[in-house]
Motif scaffolding. Structure first.
Motif, PDB file in Angstrom:
ATOM      1  N   HIS A   1       0.808  -1.211   0.000  1.00  0.00           N
ATOM      2  CA  HIS A   1       0.000   0.000   0.000  1.00  0.00           C
ATOM      3  C   HIS A   1       0.849   1.272   0.000  1.00  0.00           C
ATOM      4  O   HIS A   1       0.363   2.351   0.348  1.00  0.00           O
ATOM      5  CB  HIS A   1      -0.938   0.007   1.215  1.00  0.00           C
TER       6      HIS A   1
ATOM      7  N   ASP B   1       2.234   4.463  -1.376  1.00  0.00           N
ATOM      8  CA  ASP B   1       1.770   5.365  -2.445  1.00  0.00           C
ATOM      9  C   ASP B   1       2.459   6.712  -2.265  1.00  0.00           C
ATOM     10  O   ASP B   1       2.011   7.559  -1.477  1.00  0.00           O
ATOM     11  CB  ASP B   1       0.252   5.520  -2.374  1.00  0.00           C
TER      12      ASP B   1
ATOM     13  N   THR C   1       0.274  10.078  -3.091  1.00  0.00           N
ATOM     14  CA  THR C   1      -0.653  10.525  -2.054  1.00  0.00           C
ATOM     15  C   THR C   1       0.074  11.299  -0.970  1.00  0.00           C
ATOM     16  O   THR C   1      -0.392  12.334  -0.479  1.00  0.00           O
ATOM     17  CB  THR C   1      -1.387   9.317  -1.460  1.00  0.00           C
TER      18      THR C   1
ATOM     19  N   SER D   1       7.038   5.001  -8.741  1.00  0.00           N
ATOM     20  CA  SER D   1       5.963   5.394  -9.652  1.00  0.00           C
ATOM     21  C   SER D   1       6.521   6.348 -10.715  1.00  0.00           C
ATOM     22  O   SER D   1       6.972   7.458 -10.401  1.00  0.00           O
ATOM     23  CB  SER D   1       4.832   6.078  -8.864  1.00  0.00           C
TER      24      SER D   1
END
Length: 1723
Positions: A1053, A1055, A1058, A1087
């Protein structure tokens, strides 16, 4: 080719040889049968080719034909494979195809059903089953041909075959009706097949075993057919004619085969059961065949034989008329019983009673019964019976059945009982056996249990008959009384036995208990006995009575079902008890026996009988309390005499008193008070146990007056209680605590609350003033008080008073738990469980429970803080975690607020943490500029920054919290887990954990954070909190944030987008803290989309920089540029991003070139490094960007860019080198910024070097032509020459090391040339030794590099780099212009290091003496007082120095190596000491796994790039490599050392060397020979397989060949030099040459090639200048003599072979010189 031996002559006239082709042509013209067919008797023939005459044969499929043909073969394997193929074919093909084989199937099936191999029989039945299932009803026309063999196959002796045949039968005929019909339909065929099997076999064709099998199967089939047939009408005649009238049938019982005899008796049994009339005519033969053979010993036959005998005597009442009973039957009958049923008692005994019951009345007389019982008695002593519990039980059961039959027959068959039979059976047979079973149970330990059970059943039967049989009532009563009289008299005598009185008494008591259970109608005895006798492993064969005792104890509420038996039992018990009390036994013996008897048999009527028996008064009814009288007159005096102190004795006394008091009337209250008034009279322990028994909960039989006398005012029991809790010796007894529990927790209560509180006060006072806490009394007190407070009898008015005395006890209890006191943890667990049950009760009790719970939690937290620096914290922490586990498991009952309070009390707050460390914003934490080169590395920080006490505190609380979370997960408390994740104290602890992990060297992974990172919400919230604090204040927040990022990245999870959006990064100011935080996120970002967004945000801010570049000195542009470069670098790792980044890269390059031209001082070129952290950071980032630019499509870059990069690199390195020359970095905070630049520049050099030395770069046409040439000729050597001084400065001057700098230096200096190393000497401080012959530059280099080799803190990589450089320096250290130096002294710098580490290594290796395995040569790391790194670094330096010294010897000639070794010994360094250490370091298995590859430590050198820090396998590898180098370079020295070893060690070294080392050395030596340049006339061939070298030297017409043989343990054993061929050399001369070679190889450390070239040199010298013979024109004569030209003409001076000259004289008839014709004068 000639005729072979044994070949027969060709037939006369047959001139044409055989031809397979011509044979095939001939066969194709034939019609009909093909193959070796037998038309007369072969039932298995299946046509191979389609017949013209019979078209029906063509219906069989070719595949089926082949398979069926194979079934006719004799080979078992062929038949098995054919059956498997056939089965598969049937399954795979349609039913029509399978139907076609049915006409041939019966013949094949009938034959294979009788096959001798059981596998074939099983396979044929399986195939038959498959065929039957496939064809179904279509098999009907062929049933009669099949069914005879089919039915017999169901009785096959091989179970799998029989089972398969039966499955096929059931599949074809699934219902019983169909089965009966088919048997009726095929009964003639079945009987025919059976008769053929039994009588008409061709015995010549089969062996005896096969005949026996077929016969027995046939008889079994007959028995089965008789049993299965619905009607015998059609079978009667066939059976009579085929079997009963056949004399051979009645001879079968005498057959030697047991299976045939068993099958015969099965036939008789079937006939008796199904149609006994068939045997009526042949009864005489049947009786003789069966009843005369009862002494059969085979267990296979016994079952069927006795079943036949039983059926025979049952179906034919006149059986005795057809056999002479006394001669033909009884002898065999008695013999079987006397022999213990020949080991088959379990099989035979069930049939004895039915057979005996069918005896004629005339035979059932006393002699027969006497003989029968005598035989049974004898059988009990047979070994086969005595050794088996099942055999014994069977014999005993059968004997008792026969005895009962004898007694009942003697009573019921006549008006008057036959007393002779009864007396013998009971008094002379049963009673003696019964007595022996008790007196001598060891004679047969399996007899007592079944015998006693049968006796109880016999007594119960007699008593039942006495109640029900009106006519024979008196008779049965007399018999029962007679037996009981004998038993009671025997028991009375037995209990008084002095030697084994207790043992006998327990046996008596056990028997009486069984009788009591029988009188109450309980049938558990048989179940108990049978359960015990089930087969299996057990520790004892004794019969357990636990089940029986439980059932008997329940008889108090049951009803007597056999009153007569119970009366007899009570009388017997009375007799025994009266005998005991009137005997001369000691008082303790009387009490022991009486207590056990009364515990099981106490009744008022028993006491009445006992009273009259003891007082010899007649039985009179009245109001007298006989129980009280017995207690006062008989039992209390005994107890008073013994004053028991042993627990067992106290237990029996209390039990006796309890058994009496519960039957006494109210008059006994005085006696009870007297017992407790003076407890010392009868013993305090007795009184305690008695009171405990009286106050047992749910004791329904205790009269009310007993309890009432305990609770009334002034009761002596109250005083007794107070005295017990006031005495330390009494308080540690378990009985006292059981009494307190029964007294204080009784419902209804025994005492009032005031009295209970006073009792607890006394207990607490006793605990506090004595040392009884070691016995677990503290835990018991807390548990009892907790149970009392939370019980229903507690009055809440006393709650505050109880809390006042109870809470301090909790602290003492937890202290005992933490220090592992006895029973403390168990008591604490019980307390928490008690508190759990009260959490849902009324508010006052709930508040008390919460207070106790919180007190425990607070004490846990305070204890951890207090013991943070305790040396045994880890041991105590294990107990703390167990306490926390118990507390956490109870949190399910807490409310949310209570659980949050639980966490707040368990974990410290922020102020407490601050007291143990600096502020999170303190300047002592990591400076943010260090983040410029990547994530934070622990080695940047001082190891002593965090106090050890603080680290231990964080570790302890993290373990405690982890335990809480694991417990909550295990108990599925989801809501509590959510509260835990959101708790502020928990978050603060996580911050502390992250801080310790990021600032402690060698810290282990903490599992707490791993637990929390699995929760997405916590992870996101915590990352945002830490990131926000990091942006605002930096310091320790940045360290924690960076550490958490590393852990969060491993979760699914994670990220980053975010997090960045939540931080609102686009609107933040570019401070140092902000840029460091963003760079930390970039490093962990995977990412591409997120990184692209960051690039689009930061690129305009960087490229549009409008201010002067001089502002970089103040920090402007640096942070933006740093973020841009890190985003660029991260994006570059993604595939497909180069095209996007190329243009950006060009823009940045242009901007940097502009910056260089406009503000060159910003770049730290050729100057000392400043202390301006912004300037240092800028240069570090530029170096990182250059590294990225080289990797980002560098094809079209201009020469200006490459010059800029290479010049910048060399300039930066020069600046760093100058800085180290003038500055001494002692301040850590000042030096870390310079390390960032060193790291970036080193990484740039490595990237640039790899790029410009790659073949693709050199050959690529688009790069500038001079790019790679300039790099190799100028920039690379210049960089190397500065890296050496930088490395020496970093390794020697700085107090700490950066985690990634030294590995980078190791890669940068890996391929450095010797010239580059030498050129760096001018940058180093000169160092010279006066007596050294080495050049000054070499001495300086050796000095500085040897210093780097010394063991220091974290010196692993430093030592590896220094070793690599030194190996290059010493390669030609002794070479000069004149060759090898005459002075071969070891370098003093290396000896200094060796001397430095020698003492420490000697100390370490002395600890290995006991661990040294002579057989295994194995290494065990010793206990080094927590400093294995010291051992590692010193040992590593020691081994590396020796490796370098051995490297120095490589170029030294073989004859001069001894001079170098002597110089080492003169310096005090002996190789023997080194070799002893190597033996301890070399592993038993010299293989290690590196990057999924297994390496042999002797065959390959160690790669220090893959070697991890403090990896002890590295030491093993270096030791192996050094040992092999010594063997290769100094074989003479190694052989001398080897020969001086002791016998055991020498053998171990020889075995180890032979197995692991010799092969490697031999292969290397032979490989070097193979690659050597062979000359045209000198050829050397290596033969690795035979470990041999063959050298051939060809000189014109002469050839010299020698071989050198290497031994298996080479070089521990010397080589052998052998002569293969020589020419023209005298034997003495040749032997001298061989001796010189041997001396070189054995005593001068010479190599094989050295010896061969020495030999070649000798041969050349011997033959040099010799002229050939002028006759044969050869130097060496071609004859066997291989002589040289020796005879010389005095005129022309030419020489000739003697052989040639003599031949010239002989053929020419002249004695002149062949050349000058001058007469030859020979002397």
């Amino acid at each position: 080719m000639g005729k072979q031996k044994g070949q027969s002559k060709r037939t006369k006239g047959n001139a044409v040889p055989s031809s397979s082709g011509r044979a095939a042509t001939s066969f194709s013209q034939l019609q009909g049968v093909v193959g070796f067919a037998s038309f007369s008797g072969d039932l298995g023939y299946v046509p191979v080719l389609k017949s013209i005459e019979e078209d029906s044969e063509g219906l069989v499929s070719p595949d089926f034909r082949v398979a069926l043909c194979k079934l006719t073969k004799r080979d078992v394997t062929t038949k098995l494979k054919a059956l498997m193929e056939l089965k598969q074919l049937i399954e795979d093909n349609e039913s029509e195809t399978s139907v076609a084989i049915l006409p041939y199937w019966s013949r094949i099936y009938n034959r294979l059903c009788e096959d001798a191999d059981r596998r074939v029989r099983e396979s044929i039945q399986q195939a038959h089953h498959t065929l039957v299932c496939k064809v179904g009803k279509q098999i009907a026309p062929f049933l009669k041909g099949l069914f005879g063999a089919w039915w017999i196959a169901t009785c096959d002796t091989y179970a799998p075959a029989a089972s398969a045949a039966h499955r096929a039968f059931v599949a074809a005929f699934p219902t019983p009706e169909k089965q009966e019909k088919v048997l009726d339909f095929c009964h003639v065929e079945i009987m025919g097949a059976i008769k053929c099997n039994v009588f008409q076999l061709q015995h010549d064709a089969k062996d005896a075993e096969e005949i026996e099998r077929i016969t027995s199967v046939g008889l079994a089939g007959l028995a089965g057919l008789i049993s299965a047939a619905k009607s015998m009408e059609k079978l009667e005649e066939l059976i009579k004619e085929g079997f009963l009238t056949n004399s051979r049938f009645w001879k079968l019982p005498k057959h030697k085969s047991s299976t045939i005899r068993s099958a015969f008796y099965s036939v008789v049994t079937s006939l008796c059961t199904k149609e006994p009339s068939l045997l009526q005519e042949y009864l005489n033969q049947a009786c003789r065949a069966v009843l005369s053979n009862l002494n059969e010993s085979s267990s296979v036959v016994c079952a069927s034989l006795w079943l036949a005998a039983e059926q025979l005597v049952l179906k034919f009442p006149n059986w005795h008329e057809n056999i002479d009973i006394r001669k033909g039957f009884l002898p065999a009958f008695w013999a079987v019983i006397k022999s213990g049923f020949q080991g088959n008692a379990k099989i035979i005994c069930p049939h004895v009673l039915p057979v005996l019951g069918c005896f004629p009345d005339s035979l059932l007389v006393f002699p027969i019964y006497k003989e029968l019982l005598t035989c049974f008695q004898i059988s009990l002593g047979v070994d086969s019976v005595r050794g088996s519990v099942s055999e014994t039980r069977a014999v005993v059961t059968s004997m008792m059945e026969c005895l009962q039959l004898a007694v009942r027959k003697s009573i019921e068959t006549s008006s008057e009982p036959d007393l002779e039979i009864i007396n013998y059976a009971l008094n002379e047979h049963l009673i003696p056996i019964f007595k022996k079973s008790i007196l001598d149970p060891d004679s047969n330990k399996y007899i007592p249990a079944p015998l006693h059970h049968q006796v109880v059943e016999l007594l119960g039967t007699f008593s039942q008959k006495a109640n029900t049989e009106i006519l024979k009532q008196n008779c049965y009563e007399n018999i029962s009384s007679m037996v009981w009289k004998n038993i009671s008299h025997f028991f009375s005598e037995l209990t008084l036995n002095e030697d084994k009185g207790k043992q006998f008494f327990m046996a008596v008591l056990k028997f009486l208990a069984q009788v009591k259970a029988a009188s109450y109608g309980l049938n558990e005895l048989e179940n108990t006995v049978s359960t015990i006798r089930k087969p299996g492993v057990r520790f004892s064969e004794d019969i357990s009575t636990s089940v029986v005792e439980i059932k008997i104890n329940k008889t108090n509420n049951a009803h007597v079902v056999n009153s007569h038996l119970f009366k007899e039992l009570e009388s017997a018990v009375n007799d025994v008890l009266a005998t005991i009390m009137q005997s001369q036994l000691p008082a303790d013996g009387k009490v022991f026996r009486a207590s056990l008897i009364l515990e099981k048999f106490s009744t008022v009527s028993l006491f009445t009988k006992l009273f009259h028996s003891l007082n010899e008064s007649p039985m009179v009814t009245g109001e007298t309390d006989h129980v009280l009288q017995c207690l006062q007159n008989n039992f209390l005096p005994c107890i008073g005499q013994i004053k028991p102190k042993e627990p067992e004795s106290e237990k029996h006394c209390a039990s006796l008193l309890y058994s009496c008091l519960k039957l006494c009337g109210q008059k006994a209250a005085t006696v009870l008070q007297d017992i407790f008034v003076s407890p010392t009279i009868y013993g305090v322990g007795v009184c305690t146990l008695l009171a405990n028994d009286i106050l047992k909960p749910n004791e329904e039989l205790m009269p009310l007056w007993v309890r009432r006398s305990f609770t009334e005012d002034g009761s002596s029991f109250i005083t007794f209680i107070f005295n017990a809790v006031s005495s330390e010796p009494e308080l540690i007894k378990e009985n006292v605590w059981a009494l307190l529990s029964s007294t204080l927790l009784a419902d209804p209560p025994v005492f009032d609350m005031k009295l209970n509180f006073e009792i607890f006060q006394k207990i607490v006072k006793t605990v506090e003033n004595t040392e009884v806490s070691d016995c677990g009394v503290n835990a018991k007190t807390c548990l009892l008080m907790t149970e009392f407070v939370t019980s229903d009898v507690f009055d809440a008015q006393y709650l505050s008073q109880f809390k006042e005395i109870l809470l301090p006890l909790f602290d003492n209890l937890l202290h005992d738990v933490f220090y592992g006191k006895a029973d403390a943890l168990y008591g604490f667990k019980g307390i928490i469980e008690t508190l759990e049950t009260s959490m849902t009760e009324e508010e006052e009790i709930k508040d008390f429970t919460t207070a106790c719970f919180n007190r425990c939690v607070s004490y846990v937290a305070d204890t951890i803080i207090e013991l943070a620096s305790h040396e045994n914290l880890n041991e105590i922490l294990q107990n703390v975690k167990e306490v926390v586990d118990i507390l956490a498991a109870s949190c399910a009952l807490l409310s949310d607020n209570q659980f949050c309070n639980f966490l707040a009390q368990l974990l410290p707050n922020e102020e407490t943490w601050l007291q143990n460390r600096d502020s999170m914003t303190s300047n002592t934490w990591l400076d943010t500029t260090c983040i410029a080169i990547g994530p934070i590395h622990p080695t940047v920080l001082e190891e002593n920054k965090l106090h050890t006490e603080y680290i231990c505190l964080v570790d302890a609380f993290s373990q405690v919290l982890s335990q809480v979370i694991q417990t909550l997960q295990k108990t599925e408390q989801t809501n509590k887990l959510c509260l835990t994740y959101a708790n502020q104290h928990v978050k603060q602890l996580c911050v502390e954990v992250l801080l310790v992990e990021s600032h402690t060297m060698h810290s282990e992974e903490n599992e707490l954070i791993n637990l929390f990172t699995q929760d997405p919400a916590w992870c996101k919230d915590m990352l945002f909190t830490l990131a926000s604090n990091s942006i605002q204040t930096g310091g320790a927040w940045l360290s924690c944030f960076s550490k958490l990022l590393q852990k969060a990245k491993q979760t699914p999870h994670w990220d980053p987008a975010t997090l960045l959006n939540k931080l609102n990064y686009a609107n933040q100011n570019f401070t140092n803290y902000f840029s460091s935080t963003i760079i930390s996120i970039i490093f962990m970002c995977d990412s591409k989309h997120c990184l692209t967004a960051l690039l689009n945000w930061i690129l305009p801010k960087t490229l549009s920089f409008s201010d002067s570049f001089n502002s970089i000195f103040n920090g402007k542009f640096v942070n933006e540029f740093s973020i841009l470069v890190h985003v660029f670098k991260k994006l570059l790792s993604f595939p497909g991003t180069e095209s996007m980044l190329v243009s950006i890269c060009e823009q940045i390059i242009e901007q940097l070139i502009v910056c260089k031209s406009s503000c060159s001082p910003v770049f730290l070129f050729d100057t000392t490094l400043t202390d301006n952290i912004h300037q240092l950071l800028f240069n570090s980032v530029v170096a990182q960007f250059f590294e990225c630019a080289i990797q980002c499509s560098p094809i079209n870059r201009s020469s200006e860019f490459w010059d800029f990069v290479q010049c910048s690199l060399v300039s930066w390195l020069e600046s760093i080198c100058l800085t180290f020359e003038v500055k001494n970095f002692e301040n850590h905070n000042q030096f870390q910024h310079h390390l960032c630049l060193i790291h970036a520049v080193s990484s740039l050099f490595l990237t640039l070097d790899n790029f410009l030395t790659a073949p693709t770069t050199i050959e690529h046409p688009t790069y500038p032509s001079s790019l790679t040439r300039e790099w190799h000729e100028f920039f690379q050597p210049a960089a190397h020459s500065t890296l050496i001084p930088i490395f020496c400065a970093i390794s020697l001057k700085t107090p700490i090391q950066f985690a990634t700098i030294l590995p980078l230096f190791q890669q940068c200096l890996h391929n450095i040339s010797t010239e580059s190393i030498t050129s760096a000497t001018s940058r180093l401080t000169a160092y010279m030794v006066a007596d050294s012959d080495l050049p000054d530059e070499t001495q300086t280099l050796l000095h500085h590099l040897s210093q780097a080799l010394e063991p220091r803190n974290n010196s692993h990589t430093t030592q590896c780099i220094a070793y690599n450089l030194l190996c290059k320096v010493v390669e030609n250290i002794f070479q000069n212009t004149d060759g090898v130096s005459s002075s071969l002294k070891p370098p003093s710098s290396l000896l200094r290091v060796l001397n430095l580490v020698a003492g420490q290594t000697n100390q370490f290796f002395s600890l290995l003496e006991e661990d040294f395995s002579l057989d295994g040569l194995d290494f065990h790391l010793p206990e080094l007082d927590g400093h294995p790194d010291i051992f590692y670094s010193n040992t590593l330096a020691y081994l590396l120095v020796w490796k370098i010294l051995v490297k120095c010897m490589h170029p030294i000639p073989a004859d001069m190596k001894s001079q170098f070794i002597s110089a080492l010994k003169d310096s005090g360094f002996d190789t023997d000491d080194l070799l002893s250490k190597l033996l301890k370091l070399m592993p038993f298995n010299p293989h290690r796994s590196v990057e999924n590859k297994t390496l042999n430590m002797f065959s390959c050198e160690i790669d220090f790039h893959t070697a991890s820090k403090h990896d002890f396998m590295v030491l093993h590898h270096i030791a192996c490599s050094l040992f092999k180098d010594l063997l290769s370079n100094l074989p003479v020295l190694m052989r001398a050392w080897y020969n001086d070893l002791g016998k055991v060690i020498k053998s171990a070294v020889n075995e180890y060397t032979t197995k692991h080392i010799s092969g490697v050395i031999c292969n290397e030596e032979l490989k070097s020979i193979c690659v050597s340049q062979n000359q045209d006339d000198f050829d050397v061939v290596a033969r690795p397989a035979s470990k041999e070298v063959v050298a051939t030297y060809q000189i014109t017409d002469a050839e010299f060949v020698i071989s050198i043989q290497l031994p298996t343990n080479y070089p521990l054993s010397p080589v052998q030099v052998n002569t293969v061929r020589k020419a023209g050399v005298k034997a003495t001369q040749w032997r001298y040459w061989i001796l010189q070679m041997t001396m070189l190889l054995r005593h001068q450390n010479g190599q094989i090639l050295d010896a061969l070239y020495l030999w070649k040199e000798k041969v050349d010298k011997r033959l040099h200048g010799l002229e050939e013979c002028m006759i044969c024109f050869s130097v060496v004569h071609g004859s066997n003599s291989q002589s040289l030209p020796k005879l010389q003409c005095k005129t022309c001076k030419k020489k000739y072979h003697a052989e040639c000259l003599y031949k010239w004289f002989d053929t020419s008839n002249q004695s002149t010189c062949p050349l000058c014709r001058t007469p030859m004068m020979l002397r």
